[in-house]
Design a protein around this motif. Structure first.
Motif, mmCIF file in Angstrom:
data_model
loop_
_atom_site.group_PDB
_atom_site.id
_atom_site.type_symbol
_atom_site.label_atom_id
_atom_site.label_comp_id
_atom_site.label_asym_id
_atom_site.label_seq_id
_atom_site.Cartn_x
_atom_site.Cartn_y
_atom_site.Cartn_z
ATOM 1 N N ALA A 172 13.798 -29.298 -25.924
ATOM 2 C CA ALA A 172 13.218 -29.894 -25.661
ATOM 3 C C ALA A 172 13.096 -30.290 -23.983
ATOM 4 N N LEU A 173 14.597 -30.000 -23.528
ATOM 5 C CA LEU A 173 14.894 -29.939 -22.412
ATOM 6 C C LEU A 173 14.335 -28.938 -21.347
ATOM 7 N N TYR A 174 14.618 -28.054 -22.414
ATOM 8 C CA TYR A 174 13.502 -26.812 -21.229
ATOM 9 C C TYR A 174 11.279 -26.953 -21.323
ATOM 10 N N GLN A 175 11.277 -27.838 -22.483
ATOM 11 C CA GLN A 175 9.937 -28.306 -21.749
ATOM 12 C C GLN A 175 9.852 -29.170 -20.923
ATOM 13 N N ALA A 176 10.686 -30.369 -21.216
ATOM 14 C CA ALA A 176 10.695 -30.926 -19.568
ATOM 15 C C ALA A 176 10.514 -30.174 -18.128
ATOM 16 N N MET A 177 11.241 -29.170 -18.484
ATOM 17 C CA MET A 177 11.417 -28.212 -16.971
ATOM 18 C C MET A 177 10.006 -27.743 -16.904
ATOM 19 N N PHE A 178 9.950 -26.693 -18.267
ATOM 20 C CA PHE A 178 9.194 -25.929 -17.722
ATOM 21 C C PHE A 178 7.569 -25.970 -18.159
ATOM 22 N N VAL A 179 7.121 -27.134 -19.234
ATOM 23 C CA VAL A 179 7.029 -26.660 -20.335
ATOM 24 C C VAL A 179 4.876 -27.958 -20.105
ATOM 25 N N ARG A 180 6.010 -28.949 -20.052
ATOM 26 C CA ARG A 180 5.156 -30.431 -19.696
ATOM 27 C C ARG A 180 4.447 -30.548 -18.371
ATOM 28 N N PRO A 181 3.599 -31.482 -17.896
ATOM 29 C CA PRO A 181 3.049 -31.229 -17.383
ATOM 30 C C PRO A 181 3.848 -32.258 -16.424
ATOM 31 N N THR A 182 4.376 -31.859 -14.732
ATOM 32 C CA THR A 182 5.287 -32.619 -14.122
ATOM 33 C C THR A 182 4.622 -32.949 -13.009
ATOM 34 N N ALA A 237 10.573 -36.084 -16.346
ATOM 35 C CA ALA A 237 11.325 -35.503 -14.839
ATOM 36 C C ALA A 237 12.700 -34.940 -14.461
ATOM 37 N N ALA A 238 12.785 -36.726 -14.471
ATOM 38 C CA ALA A 238 14.662 -36.882 -14.379
ATOM 39 C C ALA A 238 15.088 -36.455 -15.187
ATOM 40 N N VAL A 239 14.650 -36.159 -16.554
ATOM 41 C CA VAL A 239 15.353 -35.506 -17.739
ATOM 42 C C VAL A 239 15.267 -34.284 -16.697
ATOM 43 N N ALA A 240 14.230 -33.243 -16.525
ATOM 44 C CA ALA A 240 13.685 -31.790 -16.379
ATOM 45 C C ALA A 240 14.905 -31.713 -15.055
ATOM 46 N N LEU A 241 15.341 -32.210 -14.310
ATOM 47 C CA LEU A 241 16.257 -32.455 -12.661
ATOM 48 C C LEU A 241 17.085 -32.718 -13.126
ATOM 49 N N GLU A 242 17.943 -32.896 -14.474
ATOM 50 C CA GLU A 242 19.175 -33.030 -15.004
ATOM 51 C C GLU A 242 19.426 -31.630 -15.298
ATOM 52 N N GLY A 243 18.161 -31.630 -16.412
ATOM 53 C CA GLY A 243 18.306 -29.672 -17.117
ATOM 54 C C GLY A 243 18.747 -28.712 -15.992
ATOM 55 N N PHE A 244 17.501 -28.569 -14.755
ATOM 56 C CA PHE A 244 18.164 -27.498 -13.884
ATOM 57 C C PHE A 244 19.232 -27.437 -13.238
#
Length: 199
Positions: A114-124, A62-69
């Motif tokens: 992988a960043l895109y997966q963290a943002m939109f694909v992986r459960p979060t 989730a922290a990776v995803a926030l960075e990605g956004f």
């Protein structure tokens, strides 16, 4: 610098080191390869130290995803600004900003799988479409909305049209990543989508 402030800064640096290491490992080997054991080895901290910063792997993702956004927002905003400047100079049409946002989104997804997966694909645990949306998610959606809203027809909800545009791009990005679409026809798909939204 006071001791407490120094400790807080060191903690923030450790957290960022963990997030960066998770992101690098995921981009190199995929999210299945990202474990707390591997991360602990990579950042040279024990697993208990990792858990003192993040509850679990989902929290790290989730922290990776926030960075990605934040990075996605920058990419979309810069693409639209460049297109608007070109339109003002008479070099491009008004719908070019929408096209630029679509292309920037698909490029981002393709360049950072992988960043895109963290943002939109992986459960979060990140919340979407509620009042509790983190700021970086709100800003990314706002970048989409600014590009789409000028094309909302009377009686059409601009937010719903934005969601439709975003979800269409997400579908294209996901299918393209899985090699489910013709790799050579991405531009044609973008043109069709922009035409449907812009009229």
């Amino acid at each position: 610098m006071p001791v407490q402030e120094r400790k807080q800064k060191a903690r923030e640096q450790r957290s960022q080191l963990i997030v960066s290491a998770a992101r690098e490992l995921a981009e190199a080997e995929g999210w299945d390869a990202v474990t707390t054991r591997k991360l602990a080895d990579r950042v040279e901290y024990s697993q208990p130290v990792l858990y003192s910063h993040f509850k679990n792997m989902d929290a790290i993702a989730a922290a990776v995803a926030l960075e990605g956004f934040g990075e996605l927002t920058t990419a979309l905003t810069e693409a639209r600004a460049a297109a608007k400047a070109a339109a003002r100079a008479g070099e491009k049409s008004a719908s070019e900003g929408l096209r630029a946002v679509a292309e920037a989104y698909l490029d981002f997804a393709g360049e950072h799988p992988a960043l895109y997966q963290a943002m939109f694909v992986r459960p979060t645990q990140l919340t979407f479409a509620t009042g509790e949306i983190p700021a970086s998610l709100r800003e990314a959606f706002a970048a989409f909305r600014e590009a789409v809203e000028p094309f909302a027809r009377p009686g059409t909800d601009g937010e719903s049209l934005t969601e439709l545009f975003w979800s269409s791009l997400h579908g294209l990005a996901t299918l393209q990543a899985g090699a489910r679409l013709r790799q050579t026809h991405q531009q044609e798909r973008v043109e069709v989508l922009v035409g449907l939204i812009a009229g």
